[in-house]
Enzyme design. Structure first.
Site, PDB file in Angstrom:
ATOM      1  N   GLU A   1      -4.185   2.465  67.807  1.00 49.88           N
ATOM      2  CA  GLU A   1      -4.409   3.737  67.105  1.00 49.88           C
ATOM      3  C   GLU A   1      -3.427   4.781  67.650  1.00 49.88           C
ATOM      4  O   GLU A   1      -2.572   4.465  68.488  1.00 49.88           O
ATOM      5  CB  GLU A   1      -5.860   4.216  67.303  1.00 49.88           C
ATOM      6  CG  GLU A   1      -6.214   4.514  68.754  1.00 49.88           C
ATOM      7  CD  GLU A   1      -7.694   4.828  68.968  1.00 49.88           C
ATOM      8  OE1 GLU A   1      -8.502   4.784  68.027  1.00 49.88           O
ATOM      9  OE2 GLU A   1      -8.045   5.131  70.127  1.00 49.88           O
TER      10      GLU A   1
ATOM     11  N   ASP B   1      -6.851  14.363  71.569  1.00 48.49           N
ATOM     12  CA  ASP B   1      -5.978  13.916  70.468  1.00 48.49           C
ATOM     13  C   ASP B   1      -4.955  14.988  70.053  1.00 48.49           C
ATOM     14  O   ASP B   1      -4.878  15.375  68.866  1.00 48.49           O
ATOM     15  CB  ASP B   1      -6.802  13.583  69.209  1.00 48.49           C
ATOM     16  CG  ASP B   1      -7.918  12.595  69.458  1.00 48.49           C
ATOM     17  OD1 ASP B   1      -7.787  11.767  70.370  1.00 48.49           O
ATOM     18  OD2 ASP B   1      -8.924  12.660  68.717  1.00 48.49           O
TER      19      ASP B   1
HETATM   20  O1  FUB Z   1     -11.036  11.352  68.840  1.00 49.33           O
HETATM   21  C1  FUB Z   1     -11.519  10.276  68.098  1.00 49.33           C
HETATM   22  C2  FUB Z   1     -10.597   9.122  68.190  1.00 49.33           C
HETATM   23  O2  FUB Z   1     -10.447   8.736  69.555  1.00 49.33           O
HETATM   24  C3  FUB Z   1      -9.176   9.355  67.734  1.00 49.33           C
HETATM   25  O3  FUB Z   1      -9.028   9.461  66.352  1.00 49.33           O
HETATM   26  C4  FUB Z   1      -8.533   8.199  68.378  1.00 49.33           C
HETATM   27  O4  FUB Z   1      -7.140   8.205  68.375  1.00 49.33           O
HETATM   28  C5  FUB Z   1      -9.123   8.253  69.772  1.00 49.33           C
HETATM   29  O5  FUB Z   1      -8.457   9.182  70.595  1.00 49.33           O
END
Ligand code: FUB
Length: 319
Positions: free
Chosen positions: A219, A12
Protein backbone atom coordinates in the site's frame (compact mmCIF):
# COMPACT_ATOMS: atom_id res chain seq x y z
CA UNK A 1 13.70 12.82 13.01
CA UNK A 2 11.24 15.28 14.40
CA UNK A 3 7.52 15.11 15.36
CA UNK A 4 5.58 17.78 13.49
CA UNK A 5 2.18 17.90 15.18
CA UNK A 6 2.69 16.74 18.77
CA UNK A 7 -0.80 17.81 19.89
CA UNK A 8 -2.84 15.36 17.80
CA UNK A 9 -2.65 11.99 16.06
CA UNK A 10 -1.98 12.36 12.33
CA UNK A 11 -0.76 9.74 9.83
CA UNK A 12 -0.28 8.95 6.09
CA UNK A 13 1.23 12.34 5.12
CA UNK A 14 1.32 13.89 1.69
CA UNK A 15 3.23 17.17 1.42
CA UNK A 16 3.23 19.69 -1.44
CA UNK A 17 4.56 23.17 -2.04
CA UNK A 18 1.75 25.61 -2.89
CA UNK A 19 2.34 29.41 -3.00
CA UNK A 20 5.87 28.89 -1.58
CA UNK A 21 4.54 27.22 1.58
CA UNK A 22 4.73 23.57 2.43
CA UNK A 23 1.26 22.07 2.93
CA UNK A 24 0.75 18.72 4.66
CA UNK A 25 -2.46 16.70 4.37
CA UNK A 26 -2.50 13.71 6.75
CA UNK A 27 -5.11 11.19 7.86
CA UNK A 28 -6.56 12.20 11.25
CA UNK A 29 -6.36 9.26 13.63
CA UNK A 30 -8.77 8.98 16.54
CA UNK A 31 -9.67 6.58 19.32
CA UNK A 32 -12.74 4.75 18.02
CA UNK A 33 -12.72 1.86 20.48
CA UNK A 34 -12.95 -0.60 17.56
CA UNK A 35 -11.06 -3.87 18.07
CA UNK A 36 -7.85 -4.20 16.02
CA UNK A 37 -8.13 -6.65 13.07
CA UNK A 38 -6.45 -7.48 9.71
CA UNK A 39 -9.10 -5.49 7.80
CA UNK A 40 -8.02 -2.31 9.59
CA UNK A 41 -11.47 -1.58 11.07
CA UNK A 42 -9.72 0.17 13.97
CA UNK A 43 -8.58 2.93 11.57
CA UNK A 44 -11.97 4.64 11.74
CA UNK A 45 -11.15 8.21 10.79
CA UNK A 46 -13.80 10.84 10.02
CA UNK A 47 -12.12 14.06 8.91
CA UNK A 48 -8.98 15.72 7.56
CA UNK A 49 -7.06 18.82 8.64
CA UNK A 50 -4.56 20.76 6.49
CA UNK A 51 -1.28 22.04 7.93
CA UNK A 52 1.27 24.49 6.53
CA UNK A 53 4.73 25.68 7.41
CA UNK A 54 7.51 27.89 6.03
CA UNK A 55 10.52 26.17 7.52
CA UNK A 56 10.65 22.39 8.00
CA UNK A 57 13.49 22.42 10.51
CA UNK A 58 12.58 25.35 12.76
CA UNK A 59 9.18 26.69 11.79
CA UNK A 60 5.83 26.56 13.55
CA UNK A 61 3.16 24.40 11.95
CA UNK A 62 -0.17 26.13 11.27
CA UNK A 63 -3.30 23.98 11.64
CA UNK A 64 -5.94 25.19 9.16
CA UNK A 65 -8.65 23.15 10.89
CA UNK A 66 -11.08 20.65 9.37
CA UNK A 67 -10.98 20.72 5.56
CA UNK A 68 -13.31 17.79 4.84
CA UNK A 69 -15.62 15.72 7.03
CA UNK A 70 -17.35 12.43 6.18
CA UNK A 71 -20.69 13.91 7.26
CA UNK A 72 -20.45 16.22 4.19
CA UNK A 73 -19.67 13.45 1.68
CA UNK A 74 -22.96 12.20 0.15
CA UNK A 75 -21.71 8.67 -0.60
CA UNK A 76 -19.79 8.14 2.67
CA UNK A 77 -19.86 4.91 4.58
CA UNK A 78 -16.92 4.82 6.97
CA UNK A 79 -13.12 5.06 7.30
CA UNK A 80 -11.52 8.12 5.74
CA UNK A 81 -8.02 6.82 4.97
CA UNK A 82 -5.03 8.23 3.12
CA UNK A 83 -5.38 11.24 0.75
CA UNK A 84 -3.42 13.45 -1.61
CA UNK A 85 -3.84 16.96 -3.04
CA UNK A 86 -2.99 18.39 -6.48
CA UNK A 87 -3.26 21.88 -7.94
CA UNK A 88 -4.33 22.69 -11.49
CA UNK A 89 -5.14 26.13 -12.92
CA UNK A 90 -5.51 27.68 -9.45
CA UNK A 91 -7.91 25.02 -8.11
CA UNK A 92 -7.00 22.40 -5.52
CA UNK A 93 -8.17 18.80 -5.71
CA UNK A 94 -8.20 16.53 -2.65
CA UNK A 95 -8.26 12.81 -3.52
CA UNK A 96 -9.29 10.51 -0.69
CA UNK A 97 -9.94 6.86 0.24
CA UNK A 98 -13.32 6.12 1.83
CA UNK A 99 -15.67 3.15 2.16
CA UNK A 100 -19.04 3.67 0.49
CA UNK A 101 -22.35 2.63 2.03
CA UNK A 102 -21.72 -1.00 0.90
CA UNK A 103 -18.37 -1.06 2.77
CA UNK A 104 -16.38 -0.96 -0.49
CA UNK A 105 -13.37 1.35 -0.64
CA UNK A 106 -13.60 3.97 -3.41
CA UNK A 107 -11.60 7.07 -4.28
CA UNK A 108 -13.30 10.43 -3.95
CA UNK A 109 -12.45 13.99 -5.01
CA UNK A 110 -13.18 17.29 -3.26
CA UNK A 111 -12.39 20.73 -4.69
CA UNK A 112 -11.28 24.06 -3.22
CA UNK A 113 -10.06 27.47 -4.41
CA UNK A 114 -7.44 27.48 -1.63
CA UNK A 115 -4.78 24.95 -0.59
CA UNK A 116 -5.99 25.20 3.03
CA UNK A 117 -9.56 24.33 1.98
CA UNK A 118 -12.30 23.81 2.92
CA UNK A 119 -12.83 21.23 0.15
CA UNK A 120 -16.26 20.54 -1.36
CA UNK A 121 -16.76 16.85 -2.18
CA UNK A 122 -18.21 15.59 -5.46
CA UNK A 123 -21.55 13.78 -5.16
CA UNK A 124 -20.08 10.41 -6.23
CA UNK A 125 -16.75 8.63 -6.10
CA UNK A 126 -14.47 8.59 -9.15
CA UNK A 127 -16.17 6.27 -11.70
CA UNK A 128 -14.56 2.85 -11.75
CA UNK A 129 -12.38 3.58 -8.70
CA UNK A 130 -11.57 1.01 -6.05
CA UNK A 131 -9.19 0.36 -3.14
CA UNK A 132 -7.22 3.04 -1.23
CA UNK A 133 -4.23 5.38 -0.93
CA UNK A 134 -4.39 7.81 -3.88
CA UNK A 135 -1.23 9.70 -4.85
CA UNK A 136 -1.37 12.30 -7.63
CA UNK A 137 1.74 13.16 -9.61
CA UNK A 138 2.11 15.91 -12.20
CA UNK A 139 4.43 15.35 -15.14
CA UNK A 140 4.77 17.52 -18.25
CA UNK A 141 1.23 18.92 -17.85
CA UNK A 142 -0.40 15.51 -17.24
CA UNK A 143 -1.67 14.31 -13.86
CA UNK A 144 -1.39 10.65 -12.89
CA UNK A 145 -3.18 8.98 -9.98
CA UNK A 146 -1.55 5.97 -8.30
CA UNK A 147 -3.59 3.90 -5.85
CA UNK A 148 -4.19 0.53 -4.21
CA UNK A 149 -3.58 -1.49 -1.09
CA UNK A 150 -4.00 -5.17 -0.29
CA UNK A 151 -5.59 -6.79 2.83
CA UNK A 152 -7.93 -4.14 4.36
CA UNK A 153 -7.35 -1.93 1.30
CA UNK A 154 -9.30 -4.52 -0.79
CA UNK A 155 -7.04 -4.49 -3.88
CA UNK A 156 -7.00 -8.33 -3.94
CA UNK A 157 -10.71 -8.17 -4.82
CA UNK A 158 -9.97 -6.83 -8.33
CA UNK A 159 -8.39 -8.16 -11.50
CA UNK A 160 -8.22 -6.12 -14.73
CA UNK A 161 -10.25 -3.38 -12.98
CA UNK A 162 -13.19 -5.75 -12.41
CA UNK A 163 -14.43 -6.90 -9.00
CA UNK A 164 -13.95 -10.63 -8.40
CA UNK A 165 -16.71 -12.65 -6.82
CA UNK A 166 -14.25 -13.71 -4.12
CA UNK A 167 -11.06 -11.76 -3.40
CA UNK A 168 -7.98 -13.86 -4.03
CA UNK A 169 -4.26 -13.59 -3.36
CA UNK A 170 -1.80 -15.04 -5.90
CA UNK A 171 0.30 -18.03 -4.83
CA UNK A 172 3.74 -17.15 -3.46
CA UNK A 173 5.48 -17.97 -6.76
CA UNK A 174 3.00 -15.95 -8.89
CA UNK A 175 3.37 -12.27 -9.77
CA UNK A 176 2.55 -9.94 -6.89
CA UNK A 177 -0.57 -7.77 -6.93
CA UNK A 178 0.45 -4.35 -8.29
CA UNK A 179 -0.55 -0.80 -7.43
CA UNK A 180 -2.48 0.92 -10.21
CA UNK A 181 -1.91 4.11 -12.21
CA UNK A 182 -4.21 6.10 -14.49
CA UNK A 183 -4.03 9.49 -16.14
CA UNK A 184 -6.65 11.92 -14.76
CA UNK A 185 -9.20 13.63 -16.99
CA UNK A 186 -8.71 17.31 -17.93
CA UNK A 187 -11.19 18.39 -15.22
CA UNK A 188 -9.25 16.28 -12.64
CA UNK A 189 -12.46 14.54 -11.52
CA UNK A 190 -12.31 11.14 -13.30
CA UNK A 191 -9.90 8.57 -14.68
CA UNK A 192 -9.06 9.44 -18.30
CA UNK A 193 -8.19 5.80 -19.04
CA UNK A 194 -8.43 2.32 -17.53
CA UNK A 195 -6.00 1.99 -14.60
CA UNK A 196 -2.87 -0.04 -15.40
CA UNK A 197 -0.71 -2.15 -13.08
CA UNK A 198 2.47 -0.53 -11.69
CA UNK A 199 4.85 -3.41 -12.33
CA UNK A 200 7.97 -3.70 -10.15
CA UNK A 201 10.80 -5.81 -11.58
CA UNK A 202 13.79 -7.33 -9.86
CA UNK A 203 17.30 -6.66 -11.23
CA UNK A 204 16.95 -9.55 -13.68
CA UNK A 205 13.80 -8.02 -15.20
CA UNK A 206 11.29 -10.45 -13.59
CA UNK A 207 8.17 -9.07 -11.86
CA UNK A 208 8.34 -9.39 -8.05
CA UNK A 209 6.37 -12.35 -6.77
CA UNK A 210 3.60 -12.39 -4.15
CA UNK A 211 5.80 -14.40 -1.78
CA UNK A 212 8.55 -11.77 -1.89
CA UNK A 213 6.98 -9.92 1.03
CA UNK A 214 10.09 -7.86 1.86
CA UNK A 215 9.96 -6.20 -1.59
CA UNK A 216 6.48 -6.49 -3.10
CA UNK A 217 3.91 -3.66 -3.04
CA UNK A 218 1.34 -3.63 -0.21
CA UNK A 219 0.00 0.00 0.00
CA UNK A 220 0.99 3.70 0.30
CA UNK A 221 2.09 4.58 -3.27
CA UNK A 222 4.16 7.72 -3.71
CA UNK A 223 5.75 9.04 -6.90
CA UNK A 224 8.43 11.69 -7.21
CA UNK A 225 10.94 12.67 -9.86
CA UNK A 226 14.55 13.61 -9.24
CA UNK A 227 17.37 14.01 -11.75
CA UNK A 228 15.06 12.89 -14.58
CA UNK A 229 14.32 9.53 -12.84
CA UNK A 230 10.86 8.44 -11.68
CA UNK A 231 10.86 7.06 -8.11
CA UNK A 232 7.90 4.87 -7.13
CA UNK A 233 7.97 4.28 -3.36
CA UNK A 234 5.56 2.26 -1.24
CA UNK A 235 5.01 0.24 1.94
CA UNK A 236 5.50 -3.53 2.10
CA UNK A 237 2.76 -3.66 4.77
CA UNK A 238 3.15 -6.83 6.78
CA UNK A 239 6.96 -6.59 6.57
CA UNK A 240 6.81 -2.90 7.54
CA UNK A 241 9.33 -1.40 5.10
CA UNK A 242 9.25 1.68 2.89
CA UNK A 243 10.91 0.62 -0.38
CA UNK A 244 11.42 2.18 -3.78
CA UNK A 245 11.83 1.29 -7.42
CA UNK A 246 12.89 3.51 -10.33
CA UNK A 247 11.79 3.88 -13.93
CA UNK A 248 12.00 6.20 -16.89
CA UNK A 249 8.33 7.19 -17.23
CA UNK A 250 5.27 7.52 -14.93
CA UNK A 251 3.76 4.14 -15.94
CA UNK A 252 6.85 2.04 -15.36
CA UNK A 253 7.86 -0.71 -15.26
CA UNK A 254 10.02 0.16 -12.26
CA UNK A 255 13.11 -1.69 -11.08
CA UNK A 256 13.37 -2.44 -7.37
CA UNK A 257 16.22 -0.49 -5.72
CA UNK A 258 16.02 -0.95 -1.96
CA UNK A 259 14.70 0.13 1.42
CA UNK A 260 14.23 3.80 2.31
CA UNK A 261 12.93 3.32 5.86
CA UNK A 262 13.25 0.31 8.19
CA UNK A 263 10.24 -0.59 10.40
CA UNK A 264 8.82 2.05 12.73
CA UNK A 265 7.03 1.49 16.03
CA UNK A 266 3.46 0.60 15.02
CA UNK A 267 2.03 -1.73 12.37
CA UNK A 268 1.60 0.59 9.40
CA UNK A 269 4.32 2.62 7.76
CA UNK A 270 3.44 5.32 5.23
CA UNK A 271 5.42 8.20 3.80
CA UNK A 272 5.84 10.89 1.18
CA UNK A 273 8.95 12.44 -0.33
CA UNK A 274 8.93 16.17 -1.15
CA UNK A 275 11.48 18.82 -2.05
CA UNK A 276 11.26 22.15 -0.25
CA UNK A 277 13.74 25.04 -0.33
CA UNK A 278 16.45 22.93 -1.95
CA UNK A 279 16.26 19.91 0.39
CA UNK A 280 14.42 16.62 0.07
CA UNK A 281 12.35 15.40 3.02
CA UNK A 282 10.76 12.13 4.06
CA UNK A 283 7.49 12.60 5.95
CA UNK A 284 6.10 9.53 7.69
CA UNK A 285 4.44 8.37 10.92
CA UNK A 286 4.99 6.12 13.91
CA UNK A 287 3.15 5.12 17.07
CA UNK A 288 5.75 6.09 19.67
CA UNK A 289 3.82 9.02 21.24
CA UNK A 290 0.68 6.85 21.73
CA UNK A 291 2.73 4.13 23.43
CA UNK A 292 2.57 1.79 20.43
CA UNK A 293 -1.17 1.96 19.65
CA UNK A 294 -1.16 1.11 15.96
CA UNK A 295 -4.26 3.24 15.21
CA UNK A 296 -2.93 6.41 16.94
CA UNK A 297 -0.01 7.60 14.84
CA UNK A 298 2.11 10.77 14.86
CA UNK A 299 3.74 12.64 11.98
CA UNK A 300 7.50 12.84 11.62
CA UNK A 301 9.91 14.43 9.16
CA UNK A 302 13.56 13.91 8.36
CA UNK A 303 15.88 14.99 5.57
CA UNK A 304 16.25 12.44 2.77
CA UNK A 305 19.60 12.12 1.03
CA UNK A 306 20.61 10.68 -2.33
CA UNK A 307 23.90 9.08 -3.22
CA UNK A 308 25.73 10.33 -6.33
CA UNK A 309 24.28 7.48 -8.40
CA UNK A 310 20.69 8.54 -7.55
CA UNK A 311 20.05 5.79 -4.99
CA UNK A 312 18.42 6.88 -1.73
CA UNK A 313 20.22 6.53 1.60
CA UNK A 314 18.45 4.13 3.94
CA UNK A 315 17.04 5.50 7.21
CA UNK A 316 16.22 3.80 10.50
CA UNK A 317 12.53 3.91 11.41
CA UNK A 318 13.32 3.87 15.13
CA UNK A 319 15.55 6.96 15.07
O1 FUB B 1 -4.48 5.12 7.66
C1 FUB B 1 -5.17 4.01 7.18
C2 FUB B 1 -4.29 3.18 6.32
O2 FUB B 1 -3.15 2.76 7.07
C3 FUB B 1 -3.69 3.86 5.12
O3 FUB B 1 -4.59 4.11 4.08
C4 FUB B 1 -2.60 2.91 4.83
O4 FUB B 1 -1.66 3.33 3.90
C5 FUB B 1 -2.02 2.68 6.20
O5 FUB B 1 -1.12 3.70 6.58
Amino acid sequence: MKYLIPGDYMADPCAHVFNDKLFIYPSHDRESGIQENDSGDHFDMKDYHAFSLDDVEKGDVTDHGVILDTKDIPWAGRQLWDSDVACKNGKYYLYFSLKDKNDIFRLGVAVSDLPQGPFIPQNDPIRGSYSIDPCVFQDNGDYFIYFGGIWGGQLQRYRDNKALENGAYPADNENAICARVAKLSGDMLQFAEDPKPVVILDRSGKPLTAGDTERRFFEASWMHKCGGKYYFSYSTGDTHLICYATGNNPYGPFTYQGVILTPVVGWTTHHCITEYKGKWYLFHHDSVPSGGKTWLRSLKVTELKYNDDGTIQKMEGTQ
